[in-house]
Design an enzyme around this catalytic site. Structure first.
Site, PDB file in Angstrom:
ATOM      1  N   GLY A  78       0.837  -1.209   0.000  1.00  0.00           N
ATOM      2  CA  GLY A  78       0.000   0.000   0.000  1.00  0.00           C
ATOM      3  C   GLY A  78       0.864   1.248   0.000  1.00  0.00           C
ATOM      4  O   GLY A  78       2.088   1.175   0.191  1.00  0.00           O
ATOM      5  N   SER A  92       5.835  -1.938  -2.157  1.00  0.00           N
ATOM      6  CA  SER A  92       5.839  -2.921  -3.257  1.00  0.00           C
ATOM      7  C   SER A  92       4.816  -2.566  -4.334  1.00  0.00           C
ATOM      8  O   SER A  92       3.806  -3.259  -4.485  1.00  0.00           O
ATOM      9  CB  SER A  92       5.621  -4.345  -2.732  1.00  0.00           C
ATOM     10  OG  SER A  92       4.579  -4.452  -1.784  1.00  0.00           O
ATOM     11  N   SER A  95       2.624   4.819   0.995  1.00  0.00           N
ATOM     12  CA  SER A  95       3.261   5.342   2.201  1.00  0.00           C
ATOM     13  C   SER A  95       2.165   6.000   3.039  1.00  0.00           C
ATOM     14  O   SER A  95       1.332   6.737   2.504  1.00  0.00           O
ATOM     15  CB  SER A  95       4.326   6.370   1.801  1.00  0.00           C
ATOM     16  OG  SER A  95       4.881   6.962   2.952  1.00  0.00           O
ATOM     17  N   GLY A  96       2.123   5.689   4.310  1.00  0.00           N
ATOM     18  CA  GLY A  96       1.114   6.278   5.183  1.00  0.00           C
ATOM     19  C   GLY A  96      -0.210   5.536   5.203  1.00  0.00           C
ATOM     20  O   GLY A  96      -1.147   5.933   5.907  1.00  0.00           O
ATOM     21  N   ALA A  97      -0.296   4.435   4.452  1.00  0.00           N
ATOM     22  CA  ALA A  97      -1.561   3.684   4.414  1.00  0.00           C
ATOM     23  C   ALA A  97      -1.813   2.938   5.728  1.00  0.00           C
ATOM     24  O   ALA A  97      -2.959   2.656   6.082  1.00  0.00           O
ATOM     25  CB  ALA A  97      -1.559   2.701   3.244  1.00  0.00           C
ATOM     26  N   GLY A  98      -0.718   2.591   6.413  1.00  0.00           N
ATOM     27  CA  GLY A  98      -0.877   1.899   7.704  1.00  0.00           C
ATOM     28  C   GLY A  98      -0.161   0.557   7.790  1.00  0.00           C
ATOM     29  O   GLY A  98      -0.400  -0.223   8.701  1.00  0.00           O
ATOM     30  N   LYS A  99       0.757   0.298   6.860  1.00  0.00           N
ATOM     31  CA  LYS A  99       1.448  -0.994   6.826  1.00  0.00           C
ATOM     32  C   LYS A  99       2.233  -1.264   8.114  1.00  0.00           C
ATOM     33  O   LYS A  99       2.089  -2.315   8.734  1.00  0.00           O
ATOM     34  CB  LYS A  99       2.403  -1.058   5.611  1.00  0.00           C
ATOM     35  CG  LYS A  99       1.708  -0.892   4.271  1.00  0.00           C
ATOM     36  CD  LYS A  99       2.694  -0.931   3.114  1.00  0.00           C
ATOM     37  CE  LYS A  99       3.754   0.150   3.131  1.00  0.00           C
ATOM     38  NZ  LYS A  99       3.230   1.527   3.023  1.00  0.00           N
ATOM     39  N   THR A 100       3.072  -0.306   8.495  1.00  0.00           N
ATOM     40  CA  THR A 100       3.917  -0.502   9.687  1.00  0.00           C
ATOM     41  C   THR A 100       3.067  -0.619  10.949  1.00  0.00           C
ATOM     42  O   THR A 100       3.320  -1.477  11.807  1.00  0.00           O
ATOM     43  CB  THR A 100       4.934   0.656   9.816  1.00  0.00           C
ATOM     44  OG1 THR A 100       5.791   0.636   8.670  1.00  0.00           O
ATOM     45  CG2 THR A 100       5.794   0.514  11.071  1.00  0.00           C
TER      46      THR A 100
HETATM   47  N1  ADP Z   1      -6.911   1.437  10.548  1.00  0.00           N
HETATM   48  C1  ADP Z   1      -5.682   1.917  10.546  1.00  0.00           C
HETATM   49  N2  ADP Z   1      -4.645   1.091  10.263  1.00  0.00           N
HETATM   50  C2  ADP Z   1      -3.378   1.563  10.242  1.00  0.00           C
HETATM   51  N3  ADP Z   1      -3.020   2.843  10.483  1.00  0.00           N
HETATM   52  C3  ADP Z   1      -4.018   3.714  10.768  1.00  0.00           C
HETATM   53  C4  ADP Z   1      -5.374   3.295  10.801  1.00  0.00           C
HETATM   54  N4  ADP Z   1      -6.136   4.357  11.105  1.00  0.00           N
HETATM   55  C5  ADP Z   1      -5.287   5.377  11.247  1.00  0.00           C
HETATM   56  N5  ADP Z   1      -4.000   5.017  11.059  1.00  0.00           N
HETATM   57  C6  ADP Z   1      -2.826   5.899  11.151  1.00  0.00           C
HETATM   58  O1  ADP Z   1      -2.224   6.002   9.857  1.00  0.00           O
HETATM   59  C7  ADP Z   1      -0.814   6.132   9.959  1.00  0.00           C
HETATM   60  C8  ADP Z   1      -0.153   5.015   9.152  1.00  0.00           C
HETATM   61  O2  ADP Z   1       1.236   5.160   9.200  1.00  0.00           O
HETATM   62  P1  ADP Z   1       2.239   3.945   8.923  1.00  0.00           P
HETATM   63  O3  ADP Z   1       1.764   2.718   9.636  1.00  0.00           O
HETATM   64  O4  ADP Z   1       3.615   4.423   9.233  1.00  0.00           O
HETATM   65  O5  ADP Z   1       2.047   3.737   7.348  1.00  0.00           O
HETATM   66  P2  ADP Z   1       3.004   2.992   6.304  1.00  0.00           P
HETATM   67  O6  ADP Z   1       3.882   2.049   7.067  1.00  0.00           O
HETATM   68  O7  ADP Z   1       2.043   2.298   5.385  1.00  0.00           O
HETATM   69  O8  ADP Z   1       3.767   4.057   5.604  1.00  0.00           O
HETATM   70  C9  ADP Z   1      -0.476   6.052  11.444  1.00  0.00           C
HETATM   71  O9  ADP Z   1      -0.359   7.373  11.944  1.00  0.00           O
HETATM   72  C10 ADP Z   1      -1.716   5.362  12.032  1.00  0.00           C
HETATM   73  O10 ADP Z   1      -1.944   5.706  13.386  1.00  0.00           O
HETATM   74 MG    MG Z   2       5.981   1.959   7.123  1.00  0.00          MG
END
Ligand code: ADP
Ligand code: MG
Length: 182
Positions: free
Chosen positions: A13, A87, A15-20
């Site tokens: 997904g 990815s 960046s910022g989607a919530g993967k980590t």
């Molecule tokens: N349902 C959810 N699942 C994952 N993250 C969420 C959700 N709702 C809100 N968020 C917020 O979205 C952000 C996702 O960031 P991050 O996990 O670092 O994304 P990624 O690793 O995909 O770049 C975090 O600030 C998280 O708290």
């Molecule tokens: Mg991440």
């Protein structure tokens, strides 16, 4: 005999989607159940195993190829792998699917506008200002999964609910044991 079947949860997904966030929560909960788990995350893997790589298509493919190789070795030996990588290319994810044991593609799906508004690391602002080339969703493509095993709509679903749905999938498919009632 292996104590648990290996599997590979592949989180893709923007960046910022919530993967980590989801990968970390899953890792914690699966480990609390006493399972062998390894989490591979682009945020850290790119500082180690693939620190020589950038973000051209060629380098992104190499990044995913190396990570897939590690995930393959682990998952075929009974480890549950949680891989969290943007990815963006379908073909690279397809190769990972073929290499890994019990591959489960998880589309961590939030609209680009939501990811931009979250801008967890301030990278979208920089990318939109033209300071970061090849930024997925801004100046680089993202090929969304066509038939992911799981889709998590993180703009509408809480972290707890997303995590619970993935655990339920793993239980239903007998990749992990049912949680014992206390
Ligand atoms: N349902 C959810 N699942 C994952 N993250 C969420 C959700 N709702 C809100 N968020 C917020 O979205 C952000 C996702 O960031 P991050 O996990 O670092 O994304 P990624 O690793 O995909 O770049 C975090 O600030 C998280 O708290
Ligand atoms: Mg991440």
């Amino acid at each position: 005999m292996q104590r648990q079947p290996g599997f590979t949860l592949w989180l893709t997904g923007f960046s910022g989607a919530g993967k980590t966030t989801i990968a970390t929560a899953l890792e914690q909960q699966l480990k609390a159940r006493g399972l062998y788990i390894e989490r591979l995350d682009g945020d850290t893997v790119r500082e180690g195993l693939t620190r020589d790589l950038g973000f051209s298509k060629e380098d992104r493919d190499k990044n995913i190829e190396r990570v897939s190789y590690v995930a393959k070795l682990l998952s075929r030996n009974g480890v549950g792998v949680i891989a969290a990588f943007i990815s963006p290319y379908r073909e690279a994810r397809q190769k990972a699917r073929q290499a890994c044991t019990n591959f489960i593609e998880v589309h961590v799906n939030a609209p680009l506008e939501v990811c931009m508004a979250r801008d967890v690391k301030g990278l979208y602002a920089k990318a939109l200002a033209g300071e970061i080339p090849n930024f997925t969703g801004v100046s680089d493509p993202y090929e969304a999964p066509e038939a992911p095993e799981i889709t998590l709509n993180t703009d509408r679903e809480s972290v707890e609910s997303c995590t619970a749905r993935v655990l339920e999938y793993l239980e239903t498919h007998v990749f992990i044991p049912l949680e014992q009632p206390v």
